[in-house]
Write an enzyme that holds these catalytic residues in place. Sequence first.
Site, PDB file in Angstrom:
ATOM      1  N   CYS A 133       3.337   1.649   2.719  1.00  0.00           N
ATOM      2  CA  CYS A 133       4.590   0.995   2.686  1.00  0.00           C
ATOM      3  C   CYS A 133       5.754   1.734   1.904  1.00  0.00           C
ATOM      4  CB  CYS A 133       4.364  -0.258   2.071  1.00  0.00           C
ATOM      5  SG  CYS A 133       3.327  -1.511   2.819  1.00  0.00           S
TER       6      CYS A 133
ATOM      7  N   CYS B  61       0.676  -1.346  -0.028  1.00  0.00           N
ATOM      8  CA  CYS B  61      -0.300   0.086  -0.114  1.00  0.00           C
ATOM      9  C   CYS B  61       1.029   1.242   0.103  1.00  0.00           C
ATOM     10  CB  CYS B  61      -0.800  -0.100   1.286  1.00  0.00           C
ATOM     11  SG  CYS B  61      -0.163  -0.040   2.731  1.00  0.00           S
TER      12      CYS B  61
ATOM     13  N   ASP C 141      -5.612  14.022 -30.950  1.00  0.00           N
ATOM     14  CA  ASP C 141      -4.523  13.992 -31.948  1.00  0.00           C
ATOM     15  C   ASP C 141      -5.495  14.056 -33.207  1.00  0.00           C
ATOM     16  OD1 ASP C 141      -2.262  13.319 -33.220  1.00  0.00           O
ATOM     17  OD2 ASP C 141      -3.111  11.346 -33.359  1.00  0.00           O
TER      18      ASP C 141
END
Length: 751
Positions: free
Chosen positions: A30, A27, A445
């Site tokens: 961490c 997570c 684009d």
Amino acid sequence: MSTPTTVTDEVMPSIRRVQLDLTGMSCAACAARVESALNKVPGVRASVNFATRVATIEAGENPSATELCEVVRRAGYDAEPRQAALGTDVDPDAEHARHLLTRLAVAAVLFVPLADLSVMFAVVPSTRFTGWQWVLTALALPVVTWAAWPFHRVALRQARHRTASMETLISVGITAASVWSLYTVFGERHTRRAGGIWQAILGSDAIYFEVAAGVTVFVLAGRYFEARAKSQAGGALRALAALSAKDVTVLLGDGSEMTIPADELAEQQRFVVRPGQTIAADGLVLEGSAAIDMSAMTGEAKPQGVRPGSNVIGGTVVLDGRLIVEAAAVGADTQFAGMVRLVEEAQAQKADAQRLADRISAVFVPVVFAIAALTAVGWLFAGGGADRAFAAALAVLVIACPCALGLATPTAMMVASGRGAQLGIFLKGHKALEATRTVDTVVFDKTGTLTTGRLSVGAVVTAEGWDSGEVLAYAAAVESASEHAVALAITGATEQRLEVDDFVAVPGRGVRGTVAGRTVRVGKPNWIVSSADAPCLQVARRAAEARGESVVFVEIDGNPCGVISISDKVKSSAPDALAALHARGLRTVLLTGDNPASAAAVATSVGIDEVIADVLPDGKVEVIEQLRDHGRVVAMIGDGINDGPALACADLGMAIGRGTDVAIGAADIILVREDLAVIPQALDLAAATMRTIKVNMIWAFGYNIAAIPIAAAGLLNPLIAGAAMAFSSFFVVSNSLRLRNFGVTRRSITT
């Protein structure tokens, strides 16, 4: 276990840049711990990307990469220097997803009968038969041990380093529920001394096996879909790197040739590129002329001619002719390598916004453990006895296990993905979808997105005395011997097939040959006629260029006889799609590497007011960032390799399904239909999915907040806790299933 993928060790005047592959993070909390541990090392500045599991570190000559890895290990996680080349076939996320799927399948198969039997035996004790305890245990143990081992492994490693995460809560909850179930089904049931309501609530038999197995199944499902999404995102870089040249033919001093690996090419070395080969490095053309397919860098279909003195870019393809090139930039210094970094950096920036559950877990987990401990102490002081204190504390842990939380995101994503597939929409993940409700600018684009991406003959204008069909047939006969994109368009425009002799390709100019005894030339206007010749053809040329089309002239026996305009047709669905976006109050922008005249013509035809043309890939990223700096929330829609960085950089990236793997890999939403009307619908589905996920998450955490005090008060026995968790999961699933009806009624992203 993550497989190391590349090493980045860039030496700067006094700073060294190192990257480490990290494993064991579950997570955002961490990632924060690893980053904090690294930043405590003197002279080190570190940033940890949880999404890519990479730590980027700036340091001096010391500490070494090995020492930095040891710092990470002391924090409770694993690390290795990145070593393999970019573009490796190894995909650690796909491998991790396969392992999780195996565990998930086994756990789900065992969970179904386990849940049915547990409820039946708990509610109707008369249904129990001899050995029923062993049946439940046999069904549960593989789930709570082998299937749940990824959670137990992380929890044990973090316990050794005195840290905790959501894995810790999951592991403790599964273990506690399993132990309590074993005690319940095998231990001697004691009559509780409390009477009245306590006897009614706490006196019934309770089995927790289905809770332990259910938590395992649901959380494994969430982790599986997360790993699969990460695998798809990482494929963008692998696809981009795969387009680079693997080998290169260098010229030696005596004029002979030698083939070497492309990564061994040095600056100022001369190398040969033949038709169909990829240019291995940025450089200067010394000899030869050719047409270069620039679509890998510009996304535009029209090739570019080069001759001695022209610059060429690595990663582009020679269509015709033989070139001798002097390498000017090799390896990491090429524009192609720069594009890889653009995609990687843009994805890293996007990954900074972590999931809501991960952000909350850093506080949620220790708070739950603290409440469980206080509950046990409180009951002991209140004279409830060790048995009641343990039961209440255990109820807190189990009721707090993120069962509904494990379902909140993957269930909504599964339903939305299935419904989206029916509508031609593929949702890759939910992180970037948070932006959909506030998107106010949509950037398109041109080639392959608003247009078909396939060149075609727009019109044939002839001089007096010539028939357009005849001129086109002669031109097609000569062009049939060429592989040029323009040649393919002209050849496909007529069904007449004439033979050509004495074919010659004149690089950068055109082609010539003999057709039915007549000399025919097809090519650029200034090669066929001067600006003062053939006035009627010059008028047609200017008109075509004003429409944004390219033109070629045709000459037969020395007489200019026709002009053929080549166009890239606008998709018929584009105007309605743009109108739908404007009706939603969205600003639209055309962003392309094409020339301004062609871009303006396309924008006018589809209803886009703002045009930004002649923009290279890195320029597209700059434009996106400028829009965001001005407070805009940007959705980018593209299909080419050159669109990859911009798709990754935008708040929401949407790729046309027939585009390149790089564009598809970098985007958050894939549009698998050619009909551009799917674009506003995709925005609507993304917003509806994000709303559903948020409601699920609010319910999941809200349920815990409400249920934990009840459990701490000792008012929940295992049966009630199991029912409460089942209802929570049912709510989350039911809410997610509402997405199956998306599109049945008109929806708006503003609702």
